[in-house]
Design an enzyme around this catalytic site. Structure first.
Site, PDB file in Angstrom:
ATOM      1  CG  HIS A 195     -14.051  -0.461  -2.246  1.00  0.00           C
ATOM      2  ND1 HIS A 195     -13.942  -0.915  -3.541  1.00  0.00           N
ATOM      3  CD2 HIS A 195     -15.214  -0.970  -1.769  1.00  0.00           C
ATOM      4  CE1 HIS A 195     -14.993  -1.678  -3.822  1.00  0.00           C
ATOM      5  NE2 HIS A 195     -15.782  -1.719  -2.768  1.00  0.00           N
ATOM      6  CE1 TYR A 251      -3.227  -3.078   0.992  1.00  0.00           C
ATOM      7  CE2 TYR A 251      -4.310  -1.272  -0.142  1.00  0.00           C
ATOM      8  CZ  TYR A 251      -4.289  -2.588   0.266  1.00  0.00           C
ATOM      9  OH  TYR A 251      -5.339  -3.420  -0.064  1.00  0.00           O
ATOM     10  CG  ASN A 307     -10.898   4.300  -8.550  1.00  0.00           C
ATOM     11  OD1 ASN A 307     -11.031   3.095  -8.724  1.00  0.00           O
ATOM     12  ND2 ASN A 307     -11.039   5.197  -9.515  1.00  0.00           N
ATOM     13  NE  ARG A 358      -2.976  -0.053  -4.744  1.00  0.00           N
ATOM     14  CZ  ARG A 358      -4.153  -0.546  -4.298  1.00  0.00           C
ATOM     15  NH1 ARG A 358      -4.182  -1.632  -3.536  1.00  0.00           N
ATOM     16  NH2 ARG A 358      -5.276   0.063  -4.608  1.00  0.00           N
ATOM     17  CB  SER A 400     -13.586  -5.439 -14.405  1.00  0.00           C
ATOM     18  OG  SER A 400     -13.340  -5.613 -13.016  1.00  0.00           O
ATOM     19  CB  CYS A 403      -2.156   2.588  17.005  1.00  0.00           C
ATOM     20  SG  CYS A 403      -3.359   3.736  17.706  1.00  0.00           S
ATOM     21  CB  CYS A 426      -3.770   1.341  21.546  1.00  0.00           C
ATOM     22  SG  CYS A 426      -3.879   0.530  19.936  1.00  0.00           S
TER      23      CYS A 426
END
Ligand code: BV8
Length: 236
Positions: free
Chosen positions: A109, A57, A92, A60, A179, A137, A140
């Site tokens: 999403h 990620y 997206n 991306r 798609s 995080c 926490c």
């Protein structure tokens, strides 16, 4: 498009292809050409290999940051400004619609530029990168994760409700650069059609899926959408 008063657009990875972002299913360059989605875009994948998922990620996110909105994104902003009512729903996570100037963007999403605590879901738009490990995080200490919806995870209920509501109350439903493989996003086209909307499929692939008797406008979104925006501006 001339007669349309209430327009809804549903976009997928294809609208960002002309900004240089790989889609999911393009055989060679697609994001999933090398990996299977279940190996990267699921909670199980993150639990098993958090670093690999986080890195995918992060890669991306850099691509999305370096990309620019294209004529397709901008045409949807034109339609939004001209239409009596317009709602943009996107699958997206790249944030290009917002950067193009879209005001109403329902992100079904999630958004790759945000992260959330993998334990309690608290969201963060900034975080301290820790070199080559998944950042903890700040609250926490649990691992942070991308703020996107993985396979097997629920879509944000308010986003899905708003998208369904818009699909049920429009004259024209544009299905752009997708798609149509992923549910429940893909099912909204049929919801719109059953509620009386005309569905226009905008896709570079002449064999793109869409509900029966949908209108297919075949070609790159960056060329087709400006034409649809022009037609709408000429409305009676
Ligand atoms: C859920 C975020 C339940 C992460 C994504 C069996 C049958 C049916 C459904 C299922 C099933 N098994 C499992 C499911 C459900 C599953 C699903 O749909 N699976 C599919 C694979 C069968 N769905 C889910 O899991 C969803 N959640 O169902 O939860 C639940 C309920 C209660 C409680 C708990 C759980 C969650 C799905 C969300 C997954 N996350 N993205 C990330 O980005 O990494 S999905 C991701 O893939 C995208 O967001 C997008 O939705 C999808 C990719 O599709 P596209 O955008 O369409 O891209 P693609 O490459 O496929 O196509 C590009 C198109 O553009 C092509 O048509 C091409 O021709 C065209 N194109 C290319 N260039 C251009 C162009 N068009 C125009 N111009 C161009 N220049």
């Amino acid at each position: 498009m001339r007669a349309a008063r209430r327009i809804v657009a549903m976009t997928g990875a294809g609208i960002s292809a002309e900004s240089g972002l790989p889609t999911f299913r393009d055989a060679q360059t697609g994001l999933w050409a090398k990996f299977k989605p279940e190996d990267l875009a699921t909670p199980e994948a993150f639990a098993k290999r958090p670093q690999r998922v986080w890195d995918w990620y992060a890669h991306r996110r850099v691509m999305a940051r370096d990309a620019q909105p294209n004529a397709g994104h901008r045409a949807l902003v034109d339609i939004e400004r001209a239409a009596e009512s317009f709602v943009l729903i996107t699958q997206n996570v790249d944030g290009l619609h917002q950067r193009a100037g879209s005001q109403t963007t329902i992100e079904l999403h999630g958004n790759i530029h945000h992260v959330k605590c993998s334990r309690d879901g608290e969201r963060f738009s900034e975080w301290a990168e820790t070199g080559d490990s998944v950042p903890p995080c700040p609250r926490c200490g649990a691992l942070l994760r991308p703020d996107v919806v993985w396979f097997g995870e629920r879509l944000p209920p308010d986003a899905l409700d708003a998208a369904a509501e818009a699909a049920q109350n429009c004259d024209v439903y544009l299905v752009i650069g997708t798609s149509g493989q992923v549910q429940p996003a893909a099912s909204l086209a049929r919801v719109a059609q059953d509620a009386g909307a005309i569905v226009i499929v905008v896709n570079a692939d002449p064999n793109a899926v869409g509900p029966s008797n949908a209108i297919h406008a075949v070609g790159p979104a960056g060329s087709i959408l400006p034409m649809l925006a022009q037609a709408h501006r000429m409305r009676a």
